[in-house]
Design an enzyme around this catalytic site. Structure first.
Site, PDB file in Angstrom:
ATOM      1  N   GLY A   1       5.321  -2.024 -17.824  1.00 44.42           N
ATOM      2  CA  GLY A   1       6.248  -2.969 -18.459  1.00 44.42           C
ATOM      3  C   GLY A   1       5.533  -3.805 -19.517  1.00 44.42           C
TER       4      GLY A   1
ATOM      5  N   GLU B   1      -2.783  10.315   9.971  1.00 48.03           N
ATOM      6  CA  GLU B   1      -2.046  11.501  10.402  1.00 48.03           C
ATOM      7  C   GLU B   1      -1.030  11.954   9.358  1.00 48.03           C
ATOM      8  OE1 GLU B   1      -3.432   9.350  12.636  1.00 48.03           O
ATOM      9  OE2 GLU B   1      -4.601  11.118  13.186  1.00 48.03           O
TER      10      GLU B   1
ATOM     11  N   ASP C   1      -1.072  -0.165  -8.618  1.00 47.00           N
ATOM     12  CA  ASP C   1      -0.285   1.033  -8.299  1.00 47.00           C
ATOM     13  C   ASP C   1      -0.831   2.302  -8.954  1.00 47.00           C
ATOM     14  OD1 ASP C   1       1.309  -0.692  -6.928  1.00 47.00           O
ATOM     15  OD2 ASP C   1       3.072  -0.500  -8.221  1.00 47.00           O
TER      16      ASP C   1
HETATM   17  O1  F6P Z   1       3.095  -3.427  -9.445  1.00 48.84           O
HETATM   18  C1  F6P Z   1       2.131  -3.903  -8.585  1.00 48.84           C
HETATM   19  C2  F6P Z   1       2.759  -4.418  -7.317  1.00 48.84           C
HETATM   20  O2  F6P Z   1       1.706  -4.903  -6.520  1.00 48.84           O
HETATM   21  C3  F6P Z   1       3.596  -3.421  -6.551  1.00 48.84           C
HETATM   22  O3  F6P Z   1       2.845  -2.525  -5.777  1.00 48.84           O
HETATM   23  C4  F6P Z   1       4.457  -4.345  -5.724  1.00 48.84           C
HETATM   24  O4  F6P Z   1       5.657  -3.736  -5.364  1.00 48.84           O
HETATM   25  C5  F6P Z   1       4.708  -5.479  -6.656  1.00 48.84           C
HETATM   26  O5  F6P Z   1       3.626  -5.501  -7.564  1.00 48.84           O
HETATM   27  C6  F6P Z   1       4.858  -6.821  -5.986  1.00 48.84           C
HETATM   28  O6  F6P Z   1       5.149  -7.764  -6.950  1.00 48.84           O
HETATM   29  P1  F6P Z   1       5.229  -9.327  -6.661  1.00 48.84           P
HETATM   30  O7  F6P Z   1       3.836  -9.828  -6.503  1.00 48.84           O
HETATM   31  O8  F6P Z   1       5.908  -9.877  -7.874  1.00 48.84           O
HETATM   32  O9  F6P Z   1       6.008  -9.496  -5.409  1.00 48.84           O
END
Ligand code: F6P
Length: 322
Positions: free
Chosen positions: A104, A188, A128
């Site tokens: 983004g 697993e 991620d």
């Molecule tokens: O995009 C990185 C991330 O850590 C994702 O894995 C997770 O879903 C999201 O950000 C969580 O975002 P926030 O800290 O805004 O809750």
């Protein structure tokens, strides 16, 4: 190029500070000034600016998070919001900008370049690791290491109580953290958004393991899995079995902690390459790693194309858990 802007945007990731340090010190090497903006694109709109010198980035290579702080900024998605940012860019006489963040943020950077004509380079930063055009994103390695350590601890109690544990890791749309953590901690199974998860197949697999003598099991669930989060999956398993099951959601601990050496080194490489690219007239690209080599990709590809999780990794989890 005499003066550049720098900001971190989206979810923070361990190693962002190493990239900030590398950008600032490389710029200084080439006699460029750096203006940092706090709180991501919001800081560019609001002019939360700070001049950055060599001292301002000393001692940060080992710190998680980002000293520039970060936000997700809906206002920047609107042309009106970006117009305010352009006033700030003009005020500071910036000729280039480096943005560290996820998909983004790369889109935001591309739109800013289009509206303002400023030169810009992106650096991938997201735990991620789901950014097209690079094998690696800042923060992924640290997040995986945090999750592996947590699962090693969970393994002790799972073994002692002969329980099934469902451990949820981050990954809204991607299973990189889940699969890499799974391989490194010998779980697993891993349920990831890239493949359809069948609870019956999972139960059969766990039963087969039990027959082979496994007394406890750990299954990793990526938070964005199609079958739901770890609590949803636990409910589905409980409906069909009498197993004693526990859930552990690792959450934001994966986003923090001292960056691993890999994250520090890669982030430093990307920071140096980003500034050298700007200096050489490169723009509208994200700098990443292709295997171990620095590589540039068009910003548009970063947010319009999807990075695929290699099926080889998914297959490995199956093979290694038999
Ligand atoms: O995009 C990185 C991330 O850590 C994702 O894995 C997770 O879903 C999201 O950000 C969580 O975002 P926030 O800290 O805004 O809750």
């Amino acid at each position: 190029m005499k003066k550049i802007g720098l900001l971190t945007s989206g979810g923070d990731a361990s190693g962002m500070n190493a990239a900030i340090r590398a950008v600032v010190r490389t710029a200084i090497t080439y006699k460029m000034k750096v203006v940092g903006f706090k709180k991501g694109f919001l800081g560019l709109i609001k002019d939360y600016a700070l001049e950055m010198d060599s001292k301002s980035v000393s001692g940060i290579i080992c710190q998680g998070g980002t000293i520039l702080h970060t936000t997700r900024c809906p206002e920047f998605k609107e042309k009106k919001g970006r117009a305010k940012a352009i006033d700030v860019i003009n005020k500071h006489k910036l000729e280039g900008i480096v943005v560290i963040g996820g998909e983004g943020s790369m889109r935001g950077l591309a739109e800013l370049i289009e509206d303002s004509g400023i030169a810009g380079i992106g650096i991938p930063g997201t735990i991620d690791n789901d950014i097209f055009g690079t094998d690696y994103a800042i923060g992924f390695d640290t997040a995986v290491n945090v999750a592996v350590n947590a699962i090693d601890n969970i393994r002790d109690t799972a073994t002692s109580h002969e329980r099934l544990f469902l451990v949820e890791v981050m990954g809204r749309h991607a299973g990189y953290i889940a699969i890499f953590t799974g391989i490194a901690s010998g779980v697993e199974d891993c349920l990831v958004p890239e493949t359809i998860s069948h609870i019956d197949i999972l139960i059969d697999k766990l039963k087969a393991g039990h027959k082979r003598g496994k007394e406890s099991s750990i299954v990793i669930v990526a938070e964005g899995d199609d079958a739901g989060g770890a609590f949803d999956i636990e409910k589905k398993i409980r409906k069909k079995t009498a197993w004693e099951t526990r859930v552990s959601v690792l959450g934001h601990i994966q986003r923090g902690g001292r960056p691993t050496a890999i994250d520090r080194i890669n982030a430093s490489r990307l920071g140096v390459a980003a500034v050298e690219a700007l200096k050489n007239g490169v723009t509208t690209k994200m700098v990443g790693l292709d295997k171990d080599d620095i590589a540039f990709v068009d910003l548009e590809d970063v947010w319009s194309k999807k990075k695929e999780l290699s099926s080889e990794y998914i297959r490995m989890v199956d093979i290694l858990s038999t």
